[in-house]
Design a protein around this motif. Structure first.
Motif, PDB file in Angstrom:
ATOM      1  N   TRP A   1      -0.727 -14.691  -9.405  1.00 41.28           N
ATOM      2  CA  TRP A   1      -0.206 -13.397  -9.579  1.00 41.28           C
ATOM      3  C   TRP A   1       0.133 -13.224 -10.947  1.00 41.28           C
ATOM      4  O   TRP A   1       0.774 -14.258 -11.640  1.00 41.28           O
ATOM      5  CB  TRP A   1       1.039 -13.155  -8.633  1.00 41.28           C
ATOM      6  CG  TRP A   1       0.919 -13.107  -7.100  1.00 41.28           C
ATOM      7  CD1 TRP A   1      -0.330 -13.215  -6.598  1.00 41.28           C
ATOM      8  CD2 TRP A   1       1.737 -13.075  -6.062  1.00 41.28           C
ATOM      9  NE1 TRP A   1      -0.120 -12.974  -5.076  1.00 41.28           N
ATOM     10  CE2 TRP A   1       1.278 -13.150  -4.945  1.00 41.28           C
ATOM     11  CE3 TRP A   1       3.164 -13.220  -6.167  1.00 41.28           C
ATOM     12  CZ2 TRP A   1       1.975 -13.231  -3.684  1.00 41.28           C
ATOM     13  CZ3 TRP A   1       3.969 -13.192  -5.252  1.00 41.28           C
ATOM     14  CH2 TRP A   1       3.336 -12.924  -3.595  1.00 41.28           C
TER      15      TRP A   1
ATOM     16  N   ARG B   1       2.333  -7.400 -14.649  1.00 39.09           N
ATOM     17  CA  ARG B   1       1.632  -6.359 -14.607  1.00 39.09           C
ATOM     18  C   ARG B   1       1.969  -5.570 -13.383  1.00 39.09           C
ATOM     19  O   ARG B   1       2.649  -5.920 -12.578  1.00 39.09           O
ATOM     20  CB  ARG B   1       0.002  -6.674 -14.483  1.00 39.09           C
ATOM     21  CG  ARG B   1      -0.473  -7.590 -15.448  1.00 39.09           C
ATOM     22  CD  ARG B   1      -2.076  -8.082 -15.381  1.00 39.09           C
ATOM     23  NE  ARG B   1      -2.626  -8.670 -16.621  1.00 39.09           N
ATOM     24  CZ  ARG B   1      -3.732  -9.334 -16.320  1.00 39.09           C
ATOM     25  NH1 ARG B   1      -4.563  -9.192 -15.535  1.00 39.09           N
ATOM     26  NH2 ARG B   1      -4.263  -9.915 -17.369  1.00 39.09           N
ATOM     27  N   PRO B   2       1.341  -4.416 -13.307  1.00 38.44           N
ATOM     28  CA  PRO B   2       1.835  -3.488 -11.957  1.00 38.44           C
ATOM     29  C   PRO B   2       1.498  -4.134 -11.022  1.00 38.44           C
ATOM     30  O   PRO B   2       0.380  -4.774 -10.961  1.00 38.44           O
ATOM     31  CB  PRO B   2       1.159  -2.238 -12.284  1.00 38.44           C
ATOM     32  CG  PRO B   2       1.064  -2.021 -13.917  1.00 38.44           C
ATOM     33  CD  PRO B   2       0.825  -3.465 -14.420  1.00 38.44           C
TER      34      PRO B   2
ATOM     35  N   LEU C   1       0.013  -4.399  -7.344  1.00 41.43           N
ATOM     36  CA  LEU C   1      -1.174  -4.062  -6.686  1.00 41.43           C
ATOM     37  C   LEU C   1      -0.954  -2.796  -5.701  1.00 41.43           C
ATOM     38  O   LEU C   1      -1.651  -1.877  -5.404  1.00 41.43           O
ATOM     39  CB  LEU C   1      -1.781  -5.182  -5.803  1.00 41.43           C
ATOM     40  CG  LEU C   1      -2.606  -6.240  -6.602  1.00 41.43           C
ATOM     41  CD1 LEU C   1      -3.004  -7.108  -5.696  1.00 41.43           C
ATOM     42  CD2 LEU C   1      -3.604  -5.716  -7.416  1.00 41.43           C
TER      43      LEU C   1
ATOM     44  N   ASP D   1       1.992  -0.897  -6.193  1.00 40.35           N
ATOM     45  CA  ASP D   1       2.885   0.142  -6.796  1.00 40.35           C
ATOM     46  C   ASP D   1       2.524   0.064  -8.462  1.00 40.35           C
ATOM     47  O   ASP D   1       2.925  -0.776  -8.993  1.00 40.35           O
ATOM     48  CB  ASP D   1       4.239  -0.147  -6.539  1.00 40.35           C
ATOM     49  CG  ASP D   1       5.343   0.876  -7.238  1.00 40.35           C
ATOM     50  OD1 ASP D   1       4.684   1.774  -8.000  1.00 40.35           O
ATOM     51  OD2 ASP D   1       6.426   0.607  -7.325  1.00 40.35           O
ATOM     52  N   ASN D   2       1.775   1.043  -8.631  1.00 38.19           N
ATOM     53  CA  ASN D   2       1.287   0.962 -10.299  1.00 38.19           C
ATOM     54  C   ASN D   2       2.350   1.337 -11.313  1.00 38.19           C
ATOM     55  O   ASN D   2       2.113   1.324 -12.449  1.00 38.19           O
ATOM     56  CB  ASN D   2      -0.024   2.209 -10.406  1.00 38.19           C
ATOM     57  CG  ASN D   2      -1.228   1.617  -9.811  1.00 38.19           C
ATOM     58  OD1 ASN D   2      -1.453   0.311  -9.728  1.00 38.19           O
ATOM     59  ND2 ASN D   2      -2.150   2.583  -9.407  1.00 38.19           N
ATOM     60  N   GLU D   3       3.497   1.930 -10.620  1.00 39.43           N
ATOM     61  CA  GLU D   3       4.726   2.289 -11.402  1.00 39.43           C
ATOM     62  C   GLU D   3       5.576   1.452 -12.016  1.00 39.43           C
ATOM     63  O   GLU D   3       6.394   1.564 -12.856  1.00 39.43           O
ATOM     64  CB  GLU D   3       5.411   3.489 -10.793  1.00 39.43           C
ATOM     65  CG  GLU D   3       4.664   4.558 -10.416  1.00 39.43           C
ATOM     66  CD  GLU D   3       4.014   5.245 -11.564  1.00 39.43           C
ATOM     67  OE1 GLU D   3       4.813   5.433 -12.561  1.00 39.43           O
ATOM     68  OE2 GLU D   3       2.780   5.864 -11.436  1.00 39.43           O
ATOM     69  N   ARG D   4       5.463   0.229 -11.086  1.00 31.42           N
ATOM     70  CA  ARG D   4       6.327  -1.139 -11.331  1.00 31.42           C
ATOM     71  C   ARG D   4       5.837  -2.408 -11.537  1.00 31.42           C
ATOM     72  O   ARG D   4       4.567  -2.801 -10.717  1.00 31.42           O
ATOM     73  CB  ARG D   4       7.373  -0.911 -10.463  1.00 31.42           C
ATOM     74  CG  ARG D   4       8.442   0.147 -10.181  1.00 31.42           C
ATOM     75  CD  ARG D   4       9.572  -0.058  -9.285  1.00 31.42           C
ATOM     76  NE  ARG D   4      10.300  -1.349  -9.810  1.00 31.42           N
ATOM     77  CZ  ARG D   4      11.235  -1.775  -9.034  1.00 31.42           C
ATOM     78  NH1 ARG D   4      11.303  -1.579  -7.464  1.00 31.42           N
ATOM     79  NH2 ARG D   4      12.200  -2.791  -9.324  1.00 31.42           N
ATOM     80  N   LEU D   5       6.276  -3.204 -12.369  1.00 30.71           N
ATOM     81  CA  LEU D   5       5.574  -4.543 -12.617  1.00 30.71           C
ATOM     82  C   LEU D   5       5.911  -5.361 -11.303  1.00 30.71           C
ATOM     83  O   LEU D   5       7.082  -5.086 -10.547  1.00 30.71           O
ATOM     84  CB  LEU D   5       6.244  -5.273 -13.673  1.00 30.71           C
ATOM     85  CG  LEU D   5       6.016  -4.727 -15.134  1.00 30.71           C
ATOM     86  CD1 LEU D   5       6.868  -5.657 -16.300  1.00 30.71           C
ATOM     87  CD2 LEU D   5       4.557  -4.257 -15.484  1.00 30.71           C
TER      88      LEU D   5
ATOM     89  N   HIS E   1       9.509  -5.907  -8.722  1.00 35.12           N
ATOM     90  CA  HIS E   1       9.783  -5.847  -7.142  1.00 35.12           C
ATOM     91  C   HIS E   1      10.405  -7.216  -6.649  1.00 35.12           C
ATOM     92  O   HIS E   1      11.258  -7.089  -5.867  1.00 35.12           O
ATOM     93  CB  HIS E   1       8.399  -5.612  -6.376  1.00 35.12           C
ATOM     94  CG  HIS E   1       7.901  -4.145  -6.435  1.00 35.12           C
ATOM     95  ND1 HIS E   1       8.344  -3.435  -5.519  1.00 35.12           N
ATOM     96  CD2 HIS E   1       7.235  -3.464  -7.482  1.00 35.12           C
ATOM     97  CE1 HIS E   1       7.710  -2.088  -6.011  1.00 35.12           C
ATOM     98  NE2 HIS E   1       7.174  -2.264  -7.110  1.00 35.12           N
TER      99      HIS E   1
ATOM    100  N   ARG F   1       6.061  -1.838   1.563  1.00 37.88           N
ATOM    101  CA  ARG F   1       4.794  -2.352   0.957  1.00 37.88           C
ATOM    102  C   ARG F   1       4.999  -3.685   0.315  1.00 37.88           C
ATOM    103  O   ARG F   1       3.854  -4.382   0.471  1.00 37.88           O
ATOM    104  CB  ARG F   1       4.358  -1.205  -0.254  1.00 37.88           C
ATOM    105  CG  ARG F   1       3.974   0.183   0.408  1.00 37.88           C
ATOM    106  CD  ARG F   1       3.564   1.077  -1.080  1.00 37.88           C
ATOM    107  NE  ARG F   1       4.876   1.152  -1.651  1.00 37.88           N
ATOM    108  CZ  ARG F   1       4.901   2.034  -2.772  1.00 37.88           C
ATOM    109  NH1 ARG F   1       3.920   2.447  -3.371  1.00 37.88           N
ATOM    110  NH2 ARG F   1       6.199   2.197  -3.554  1.00 37.88           N
TER     111      ARG F   1
END
Length: 368
Positions: free
Chosen positions: A211, A215-216, A218, A220-224, A228, A285
């Motif tokens: 992983w 990077r964002p 997979l 949620d493109n708004e958070r790294l 999360h 998610r």
């Protein structure tokens, strides 16, 4: 005492790797953080050999004291590896105070233990600032702690945490589970993420799957992805305490290690069984990502992770709708997730393929 030895033979604590001056500087730096958590009963001043708490000043007449301690587990390693020290202290407080509130107890004061091989005051201050923030959220005072610098015990940059919390509840008002009855409704309060359990599996998946934490995600493109995974454990104390004191909750289960399957039965009397419908709430998610990445069986998910539910309430059926509405108004995301039925003490979770996996509907049962 003779002073004939050459200077090269003279030993000191600093030479052995312990910097007393740095420790004193840290205590001075975190003093304002602790004072910001002062509450009736405690002034939250640091520096003494112990911390005082005045139960009478806190408004208690005939209290029972409830104590608990916990750590954060290998989530600490995730924080260390990715320089995410600012919120791991909230996790530490949350794991303790959420365990007290399920007894009906108000958390009163907190003490922490921070251990490392070589003290880095910048990191330690960030961690302890998070602890103070967790105490503020929970309404308890940070009245003391211990910083241990132990060369050789930890790898460079590593540290570990432990927390200790004492709460109180008036005699006769504690939650013991005895009020739970057949027909009670189970309400679930949403978690803020993985919370502080299952991270040995999370970290194993991260290593095996490669992983990219910075990077964002997979899903949620708004958070790294790291944002999360490092999200702190939700603290439910201030939301739940008024409803506990009003007698509107029969029992509470904090969903930590063991997941839904093993934690809900802990608050049930003999002869009662928790029936939970996993289709009653949408799997977050992040949880779906973890399950897919590891091809994790549904039963394993329900025993390892909170699956999106951080706290479970058992309430009288005639109270459930109104209580759910009041909890929602208080800022919680609330799901009606099941009922209490007659049977062997335990918990059964059922869910459809769409909720849990690409397989047929399943039933996973654990009996205490």
């Amino acid at each position: 005492m003779s002073n004939e030895n050459p200077k090269s033979d003279r030993y000191s604590y600093a030479q052995a790797g312990v910097n007393i001056a740095a420790g004193n500087a840290l205590v001075k730096a975190i003093g304002p953080l602790a004072r910001a958590t002062a509450r009736p009963g405690a002034d939250a001043e640091l520096g003494g050999f112990g911390g005082f708490f005045d139960l009478r000043a806190a408004g208690y007449k005939d209290p029972l004291l409830v104590a608990g301690n916990d750590g954060v587990g290998t989530k600490v390693k995730l924080a260390i590896d990715h320089d995410r020290h600012d919120a791991i202290g909230i996790d530490l407080v949350a794991m303790c105070v959420n365990d007290l509130i399920v007894q009906g107890a108000e958390p009163l004061f907190f003490l922490d233990y921070f251990a490392t091989g070589k003290l880095d005051n910048g990191v330690a201050e960030r961690v302890i600032a998070g602890i103070a923030e967790g105490c503020r959220i929970a309404g308890c005072a940070l009245i003391g702690g211990e910083t241990a610098e132990m060369p050789g015990m930890y790898a460079p940059g590593d540290y570990d945490l432990a927390g200790f919390c004492v709460g109180a509840v008036e005699r006769g008002e504690q939650l013991t589970g005895d009020a739970v009855a057949e027909g009670d409704v189970l309400l679930g309060l949403a978690s803020s993420g993985v919370h502080s359990n299952g991270y040995s599996l999370v970290r194993r998946l991260a290593a095996d799957k490669g992983w990219k934490m910075d990077r964002p995600a997979l899903f949620d493109n708004e958070r790294l992805l790291i944002e999360h995974l490092i999200e702190p454990t939700r603290i439910y104390v201030k939301t739940l305490l008024p409803f506990i004191r009003a007698g509107r909750i029969h029992a509470l289960a904090h969903i930590t290690g063991g997941g839904l399957l093993e934690n809900v039965p802990r608050v049930l009397p003999g002869g009662l069984h928790a029936q939970i419908d996993a289709d009653a709430w949408e799997q977050p998610r992040l949880m779906a990502f973890l399950q897919a990445q590891g091809h994790i069986e549904p039963e394993e998910m329900a025993r390892t992770f909170n699956c999106g539910v951080g706290m479970v309430l058992a309430v009288a059926p005639e109270q459930a709708t109104a209580l759910a509405a009041d909890l929602t108004a208080a800022g919680e995301a609330v799901f009606t997730i099941g009922t209490i039925v007659a049977g062997e003490r335990g918990c059964t979770v059922t869910g459809s393929a769409e909720t849990w996996s690409a397989r047929e509907a399943w039933v996973a049962t654990h009996c205490a």
